[in-house]
Design a protein around this motif. Structure first.
Motif, mmCIF file in Angstrom:
data_model
loop_
_atom_site.group_PDB
_atom_site.id
_atom_site.type_symbol
_atom_site.label_atom_id
_atom_site.label_comp_id
_atom_site.label_asym_id
_atom_site.label_seq_id
_atom_site.Cartn_x
_atom_site.Cartn_y
_atom_site.Cartn_z
ATOM 1 N N PRO A 263 33.875 22.829 36.573
ATOM 2 C CA PRO A 263 34.033 21.411 37.982
ATOM 3 C C PRO A 263 35.756 21.368 36.994
ATOM 4 O O PRO A 263 35.666 21.098 38.579
ATOM 5 N N GLU A 264 36.274 21.537 36.511
ATOM 6 C CA GLU A 264 37.383 21.081 36.414
ATOM 7 C C GLU A 264 38.603 21.663 35.920
ATOM 8 O O GLU A 264 37.964 22.658 34.550
ATOM 9 N N LYS A 265 39.952 22.336 36.677
ATOM 10 C CA LYS A 265 40.261 23.462 36.540
ATOM 11 C C LYS A 265 41.821 23.009 36.180
ATOM 12 O O LYS A 265 43.040 22.335 36.856
ATOM 13 N N GLU A 266 42.290 23.511 34.579
ATOM 14 C CA GLU A 266 43.882 22.825 35.045
ATOM 15 C C GLU A 266 44.224 24.157 35.011
ATOM 16 O O GLU A 266 43.552 25.305 35.293
ATOM 17 N N VAL A 267 45.673 24.046 34.805
ATOM 18 C CA VAL A 267 47.079 24.810 35.344
ATOM 19 C C VAL A 267 46.226 26.256 34.723
ATOM 20 O O VAL A 267 46.726 27.275 35.007
ATOM 21 N N VAL A 268 46.124 26.518 33.892
ATOM 22 C CA VAL A 268 46.449 27.520 32.506
ATOM 23 C C VAL A 268 45.336 28.039 32.961
ATOM 24 O O VAL A 268 44.594 29.614 32.830
ATOM 25 N N VAL A 269 43.900 27.878 33.449
ATOM 26 C CA VAL A 269 42.369 28.571 34.310
ATOM 27 C C VAL A 269 43.241 29.496 35.099
ATOM 28 O O VAL A 269 42.519 30.106 35.835
ATOM 29 N N TRP A 270 43.209 28.687 36.245
ATOM 30 C CA TRP A 270 44.030 29.020 37.946
ATOM 31 C C TRP A 270 44.768 30.421 37.261
ATOM 32 O O TRP A 270 45.075 31.388 38.218
ATOM 33 N N ASN A 271 45.318 30.520 35.966
ATOM 34 C CA ASN A 271 46.493 31.491 35.652
ATOM 35 C C ASN A 271 46.091 32.497 34.812
ATOM 36 O O ASN A 271 46.204 33.652 35.972
ATOM 37 N N ALA A 272 45.157 32.643 34.527
ATOM 38 C CA ALA A 272 43.823 33.294 34.057
ATOM 39 C C ALA A 272 43.327 34.166 35.107
ATOM 40 O O ALA A 272 43.164 35.401 34.698
ATOM 41 N N MET A 273 43.059 33.233 35.849
ATOM 42 C CA MET A 273 42.394 34.090 37.054
ATOM 43 C C MET A 273 43.417 34.634 37.867
ATOM 44 O O MET A 273 42.914 35.799 37.774
ATOM 45 N N ILE A 274 44.123 34.136 38.444
ATOM 46 C CA ILE A 274 45.067 35.192 39.453
ATOM 47 C C ILE A 274 45.076 36.215 38.750
ATOM 48 O O ILE A 274 45.561 37.631 39.018
ATOM 49 N N THR A 275 46.152 35.688 37.450
ATOM 50 C CA THR A 275 46.911 37.286 36.287
ATOM 51 C C THR A 275 45.696 38.462 36.179
ATOM 52 O O THR A 275 45.982 39.299 36.295
ATOM 53 N N GLY A 276 44.209 37.985 36.122
ATOM 54 C CA GLY A 276 43.461 39.051 35.313
ATOM 55 C C GLY A 276 43.226 39.704 37.492
ATOM 56 O O GLY A 276 43.205 41.319 37.609
ATOM 57 N N TYR A 277 43.238 38.920 38.249
ATOM 58 C CA TYR A 277 43.392 39.851 39.617
ATOM 59 C C TYR A 277 44.573 40.719 39.582
ATOM 60 O O TYR A 277 43.893 41.584 40.272
ATOM 61 N N ALA A 278 45.642 39.973 39.393
ATOM 62 C CA ALA A 278 47.003 40.264 39.746
ATOM 63 C C ALA A 278 46.905 42.099 38.994
ATOM 64 O O ALA A 278 46.453 43.190 38.908
ATOM 65 N N GLN A 279 46.786 41.692 37.862
ATOM 66 C CA GLN A 279 45.826 43.139 36.611
ATOM 67 C C GLN A 279 45.638 44.197 37.338
ATOM 68 O O GLN A 279 45.574 44.678 36.366
ATOM 69 N N ASN A 280 44.387 43.740 37.777
ATOM 70 C CA ASN A 280 43.263 44.638 38.022
ATOM 71 C C ASN A 280 43.431 45.055 39.381
ATOM 72 O O ASN A 280 42.565 45.963 40.118
ATOM 73 N N GLY A 281 44.411 45.701 40.186
ATOM 74 C CA GLY A 281 44.909 45.921 41.251
ATOM 75 C C GLY A 281 44.818 44.864 42.408
ATOM 76 O O GLY A 281 44.721 45.441 43.882
ATOM 77 N N LEU A 282 43.829 43.863 42.496
ATOM 78 C CA LEU A 282 43.467 42.918 43.437
ATOM 79 C C LEU A 282 44.057 42.022 44.282
ATOM 80 O O LEU A 282 44.033 40.755 43.575
ATOM 81 N N SER A 283 45.335 42.373 44.229
ATOM 82 C CA SER A 283 46.796 41.509 44.736
ATOM 83 C C SER A 283 46.034 40.480 45.378
ATOM 84 O O SER A 283 46.080 39.041 45.693
#
Length: 592
Positions: A263-283
């Motif tokens: 329900p509440e996402k701090e910057v570290v959670v957003w970063n994990a999701m962004i990095t996950g997509y980026a590293q798996n080619g889902l830019s």
């Protein structure tokens, strides 16, 4: 006793602002009330560390309590680790004896600075003072040794603990995990469970990180089940660890499920999701999450910047990259080596080499990754001599930046793009003899590409035959494309046989092979390759492009007329082709 002392103590205890504290301090000075440690403790409690630093020299006789307050404050609140060690050494010069309230914070400061000499000296003092049995000190010793890369010493301290608690286990597991000893971290976690200890939040975060590094999805799913089983809250720390683990294991659907459920996402959670997509080619997905993050009014940090810039580089999202560049400028993030390197890579891949060079010059302390990014950028843009000159400058001027295998991929790529065959040979031969770097398949691939592009196909084939390991599809593919350009069927046939064994489902290999035969008018063999492709059920992979419009990246496939901007895109391509022909462009039909 001064009758005002009790009332000042009461006021000091309930003080909640710096203005109130300054009035109390004034009264203490006016009435000569020596309550220095009480005032110092309150200053630190209110996080007024600058005031505390100014006040400390005016304490007539600072004792161990005074020094411990300052050491702890700078090690834990302000994260100014050099200053924490400064007060520790000042404490020793004043003749005050450190105690079990001193060393945990001195060791934590040493750990964060990776100052092994300071940490080892502190350990020596711990033993001399008979404090080695203090649990907090031992836990800090484990952390210090692990962060300084002395994992064996950390394990020795851990093994000497007779009565371990959860914190002991966590310190060692965290040490293993953070120093990339993922297998050891997971093994110790199992040992912890077998010893009857229940993991807590810190345990799970460390083990999930190790699990991600191992790419062990089955274990990761089991760990998520355990989080639920033991009733741990999926807070920022656990949630981001789960998202990160699933991302590293390539299980993006599960990562997104955990992410969306928070329900509440701090910057570290957003970063994990962004990095996950980026590293798996889902830019494109990484960029969408970033825009959602901005809509949620969460401020990006340097980790966000690196993840999103990586996605921009992959799909050529230059407009977004430029806006991130402006943001980095406002926040003074250009000087951060990781953000700077990501910007260099993004601009180089999006075609703005000039801005990449400008940012490279801005970064004050360049690590080897930063140098590699700039060398590769120059090589990619065909400026081979400049790339090699930059490498020589790094080698001769930067003592801290030691060339690694990635550096030589950049150097050899520079030779490929500039056609520097003899120089490429020299650098390849020097890798092991001068730098102690054993060439990898990527380096062999560069050399094959270098020889093949210069038309030395027989020499390239002989180079492949002498390789210490079997050539991969990239190495063979480079030679196959050269055989097509040079219309060399003899060597082409040797390569075709090998590459179809390695990649029987890669449509590109069949298409190029067919065109090699067609280029020599061997129509039957050309048709045979097309027939073999159909026989094996291999379909041609359509070309794919990305176009950025109003900060949104659109993906187009060749022959795909379903995209709602397909007609507009087709008109623009026709216009570009028309303008290219006006400039004298003549299509090379031999390569169709």
């Amino acid at each position: 006793m001064n009758p005002k002392i009790p009332s000042l103590f009461v006021l000091l205890k309930h003080c909640t602002s710096i203005q109130c504290l300054m009035k109390i301090h004034n009264q203490m000075l006016t009435n000569s009330i020596p309550c220095h440690n009480h005032l110092l403790a309150k200053l630190i409690d209110l996080r007024q560390l600058h005031y505390a630093t100014l006040f400390f020299p005016h304490i007539p006789h600072p004792n161990d309590f005074s020094f411990n307050l300052m050491i702890r404050a700078f090690a834990t609140l302000h994260h100014d680790y050099p200053l924490a060690l400064h007060y520790y050494h000042l404490m020793l010069r004043f003749g005050e004896k450190p105690n079990n309230f001193t060393f945990p914070f001195v060791l934590i400061a040493s750990a964060n600075l990776q100052a092994f000499a300071h940490g080892r000296n502190a350990h020596s003092s711990v033993v001399k003072l008979g404090l080695e049995l203090d649990s907090h000190t031992r836990h800090s010793l484990i952390t210090m040794y692990a962060r300084c890369g002395e994992v064996r010493s950390a394990r020795k301290v851990f093994d000497e603990i007779c009565e371990r608690d959860v914190v002991s286990w966590n310190s060692m597991i965290s040490g293993y995990s953070k120093m990339s000893f993922a297998g050891e971290a997971v093994g110790l976690f199992r040992e912890m469970r077998d010893s009857g200890f229940e993991p807590d939040e810190k345990t799970m975060v460390s083990v999930l990180a190790a699990c991600g590094d191992l790419g062990d999805l089955k274990l990761g799913e089991w760990l998520e089940g355990m989080v639920d089983e033991i009733g741990l809250e999926v807070n920022t720390f656990v949630g981001s660890a789960l998202v990160d683990m699933y991302g590293k294991c390539g299980e993006l659907a599960s990562a997104r499920r955990v992410f969306d459920a928070m329900p509440e996402k701090e910057v570290v959670v957003w970063n994990a999701m962004i990095t996950g997509y980026a590293q798996n080619g889902l830019s494109d997905e990484a960029i969408k999450v970033f825009h959602a993050m901005r809509e949620a009014r969460v401020e990006p940090d340097k980790i966000t910047m690196v993840g999103v810039l990586s996605a921009c580089a992959a799909v050529g999202a230059l407009d977004l990259g430029v806006s991130l560049d402006r943001y980095a400028s406002r926040k003074d993030l250009h000087k951060n080596v990781y953000v700077g390197t990501a910007l260099i890579d993004m601009y180089a891949k999006c075609g703005n080499l000039g801005r990449a060079v400008e940012i490279f010059d801005i970064v004050p302390l360049k690590n080897i990754v930063c140098w590699n990014a700039m060398i590769s950028a120059l090589a990619f843009h065909g400026r081979g001599q400049e790339a090699i000159s930059l490498f020589l400058r790094m080698r001769n001027q930067e003592k801290e930046a030691h060339p690694n295998d990635i550096t030589f991929i950049g150097v050899l790529s520079a030779c490929v793009h500039a056609g520097l065959v003899d120089e490429g040979r020299r650098w390849f031969d020097s890798m092991q003899s001068e730098y102690g770097i054993v060439p990898k398949i990527e380096h062999y691939s560069c050399m094959v590409d270098l020889l093949a592009r210069s038309g030395r196909l027989e020499e390239a084939w002989e180079f492949i035959e002498k390789m210490p390991e079997k050539p991969d599809a990239v190495v063979l593919g480079a030679l196959l494309c050269a055989c097509r350009s040079c219309k060399n069927v003899e060597i082409g046939e040797r390569v075709i046989k090998r590459i179809l064994e390695l990649e029987p489902l890669n449509s590109g290999n069949y298409v190029i092979s067919s065109k090699i035969y067609a280029g020599s008018k061997r129509w039957d063999d050309s048709a045979r390759m097309r027939g073999l492709m159909r026989e094996r059920g291999v379909s041609k992979t359509p070309g794919c492009s990305w176009v950025e419009i109003d900060n949104q990246v659109h993906e187009f496939h060749a022959g795909d007329g379903l995209h709602y901007r397909a007609k507009d895109t087709e008109k623009m391509i026709c216009l570009l082709v028309f303008e290219m022909k006006l400039e004298g462009y003549i299509p090379n039909l031999d390569l169709l």
